[in-house]
Design a protein around this motif. Structure first.
Motif: not given
Length: 650
Positions: A31-34, A39-44, A132-138, A154-155
């Motif tokens: 889900x979050x490849x090290x 920092x976060x993942x999202x599914x659209x 996968x995102x390096x930013x902020x989900x907000x 889905x975060x």
């Protein structure tokens, strides 16, 4: 000896915690490849069925560029090993960290992932895939974009809270931890029962009761902590050496959480059991056994673990079967990894429909197109009916099913079809291009009654893979006989018609002047990713089930030992007089066996209704095995107590 036994059992429990940590790390890395530090993942999930995937991906890339989110799209490697994944950087922030061609190491048995170029997005779907995102989900711009396009998101976050939530949401993890805690509580009961005589002697010698309790707690905690430290050092070293240092932080975090849960449960159990077996001079004066306080605890623990074993038998078998089905579904989707479907960017245009239909007929003439459209009971309005699938021979070839050699299938005539299947066949003329074509289709159609989830089919109106236990299969000669907008084009846009070869389909559409109006995308991307998450829980469920059985066996042993100690003054003279241990335990065995038999019958009946006859048989067999083990333990414990009194070894 007791410390060594407790050390061995603790090592077994913490090895289970290590196994759970490995599986959690594997799932987390998927889900979050090290290796790329998201920092976060999202599914659209786009609510509209007619989404312009290319446009949505461009807009998402623009937002990532403006906000420096470092968005990476995760997709299966359809050009190589379908069990692997590829990463595509959508913005410059991500591409700086992940240059094209970079290889990213993965934690589990998944092959290393490759970083692909932007060209990989040309046939990708924007919906359903992992990002996968390096930013902020907000991030406000990203959230505004999802609201504007009606996207459900889905975060997932890389945090301890989400880790614990992930573990708690999986029944196999919960069952494994329950088995580990039951095993540790059982060992506490065993420790206290075996220390009754020494505790009583220390009270007579004037040792403080609190000192006795503290010494016993340290005697239990010390081997457990030593086992935990040993497992931690070895496992972290192995993970770092075999998988890489980048995976150590998450693995260590999960391992410490699980070990902390076990040790906390162990500490609480020691407090409770210590209070139940509190040594006192009054008890010794009355010659009362210190095991009196433990007998009910051991019996209650035995009953709870017995109920747990029977209660989880059916779910464990169901989970294992589900995992096997998911693995089989993944193999089917991997066979379809080169298959594509089409999406239309226009509405209600009969002339364009005719052009699209001609392209699909040409592709089928070359043996590169297939139909799979299944009418489920919900679609036919008959909940008790079996599904009815319309497929072409090419579909069976794609999923590697030969109707001439289908197992668990029976060739039938139209007269023997179920009423729902007859209704569907009767509608084929209305879906056909003309009356003569419909006659030819019906004359050449083959009908089968299939059992045993042998044939995978696609649900009508979607690309959901089904493995029905029973199925009426209608094999049509081809799909070319269907009318353009009446069936053929709608079935294609719902991914029930699959076409082989991305570049070939694009070339044909371009030649027909449809490259702008029709988009081509792989059909198996999202499904392969979803199936990759489903293959790990069968082994975990089996391991947890075995742990519960081991915990039950130890609980039975402790309860039998406590009962034999309490009845030693009554049983010893009778055994000296020649009475066998079997006769002295008859009443206890009869009561416990009767109660267990009733419980086994109840749980077997529940399993029969919820899961099936195989789970009911397994539940009943485990119940009978538990009765046998309990009876044997009582007999052997009485015999051991008699020998111990004679040899003064207690």
């Amino acid at each position: 000896m007791h410390r060594r036994l407790f050390f061995m059992v603790s090592t077994l429990v913490f090895l289970l915690a290590t196994l759970l940590s490995v599986m959690a790390s594997d799932l987390h890395d998927r889900a979050l490849p090290q290796g790329i530090h998201p920092t976060i993942s999202m599914t659209l999930d786009f609510q509209s069925p007619n989404v312009d995937d290319a446009q949505m991906l461009r807009e998402l890339a623009d937002i990532g560029e403006q906000q420096q989110l470092g968005i990476v799209k995760v997709m299966p490697d359809l050009d190589g090993d379908a069990s692997a994944q590829v990463f595509v950087a959508l913005d410059s922030t991500a591409s700086e960290r992940l240059p094209e061609g970079t290889s990213v190491r993965r934690f589990g048995n998944m092959p290393s992932s490759k970083v692909a170029g932007q060209s990989r997005l040309s046939a990708a779907s924007a919906s359903g895939q992992y990002y996968l995102l390096q930013g902020n989900q907000s991030d406000k711009a990203l959230r505004d974009w999802t609201v504007r396009n009606g996207v459900m998101v889905a975060w997932g976050a890389d945090s301890l809270r989400d880790d614990v939530r992930l573990l708690a949401s999986q029944s196999s993890f919960v069952m494994s931890m329950a088995a580990a805690l039951a095993l540790m509580v059982t060992m506490v009961l065993y420790w206290m029962a075996s220390k009754v005589r020494s505790r009583a002697l220390r009270v007579l010698a004037g040792v403080s009761v609190w000192r006795i309790q503290k010494d016993d707690m340290m005697g239990i905690l010390t081997p457990s902590l030593c086992a935990a430290c040993l497992i931690d050092i070895v496992s972290v070293t192995v993970v770092g050496a075999v998988r890489g240092a980048v995976f150590i932080p998450y693995f260590s975090r999960i391992l410490l959480v699980l070990e902390g849960t076990v040790l906390a449960g162990l500490f609480v159990a020691m407090l409770i059991v210590g209070m139940l077996s509190w040594p006192s001079a009054t008890m010794i004066m009355r010659r009362a056994s210190g095991n009196i306080g433990l007998r009910r605890s051991a019996l209650a623990m035995k009953a709870m673990v017995f109920v747990a074993v029977l209660a989880v038998t059916a779910p464990a078998m169901s989970a294992i079967a589900s995992a096997d089905s998911s693995a089989r579904e993944q193999r089917v989707w991997e066979r379809l990894s080169n298959q594509v479907s089409i999406a239309l960017s226009y509405e209600n245009n009969p002339q364009l429909d005719a052009k699209v239909a001609n392209v699909m007929r040409e592709i089928e003439d070359d043996g590169r197109g297939a139909l799979s459209y299944t009418f489920t009971p919900e679609m036919t309005g008959a909940p008790s009916a079996e599904p009815v699938a319309l497929v072409t021979q090419q579909w069976l070839n794609m999923v590697q099913v030969d109707p001439a050699h289908m197992e668990h299938s029976v060739r039938v005539t139209f007269d023997y079809l179920p009423a729902e299947a007859k209704d569907i066949v009767s509608q084929i003329p209305a879906w056909s291009a003309d009356s003569q074509t419909s006659v030819n289709m019906l004359e050449r159609a083959l009908y089968y009654s299939v059992s045993g989830d042998a044939i995978p089919v696609l649900k009508g109106g979607s690309d959901t893979m089904l493995f029905p236990k029973r199925l009426t299969l209608i094999v049509l000669p081809d799909y070319s006989g269907f009318s353009d907008s009446g069936f053929l084009v709608p079935a294609a846009t719902t991914r029930n018609i699959v076409l082989t070869g991305l570049q070939d389909v694009r070339a044909r559409l371009r030649q027909a002047g449809l490259s702008r109006q029709v988009k081509v995308r792989y059909i198996a991307e999202e499904q392969i990713l979803q199936a990759q998450f489903s293959a790990y829980f069968a082994g975990l469920q089996a391991a947890a089930f075995v742990m519960l059985i081991v915990a039950f066996a130890l609980t039975v042993m402790v309860h039998a030992m406590v009962r034999a100690a309490l009845r030693a003054r009554h049983d010893y003279p009778l055994m000296l007089n020649g009475s066998p241990a079997r006769r002295l335990t008859e009443s206890t065995i009869l009561v416990e066996s009767s109660t267990a038999l009733v419980g086994g019958i109840i749980f077997a009946a529940i399993a029969l209704r919820s899961t099936g006859i195989s789970a009911a048989v397994m539940t009943g067999a485990l119940g009978l095995l538990a009765i046998f083990i309990s009876a044997l333990s009582h007999i052997l414990s009485v015999q051991r107590m008699f020998v111990g009194i004679n040899n003064r070894t207690l």
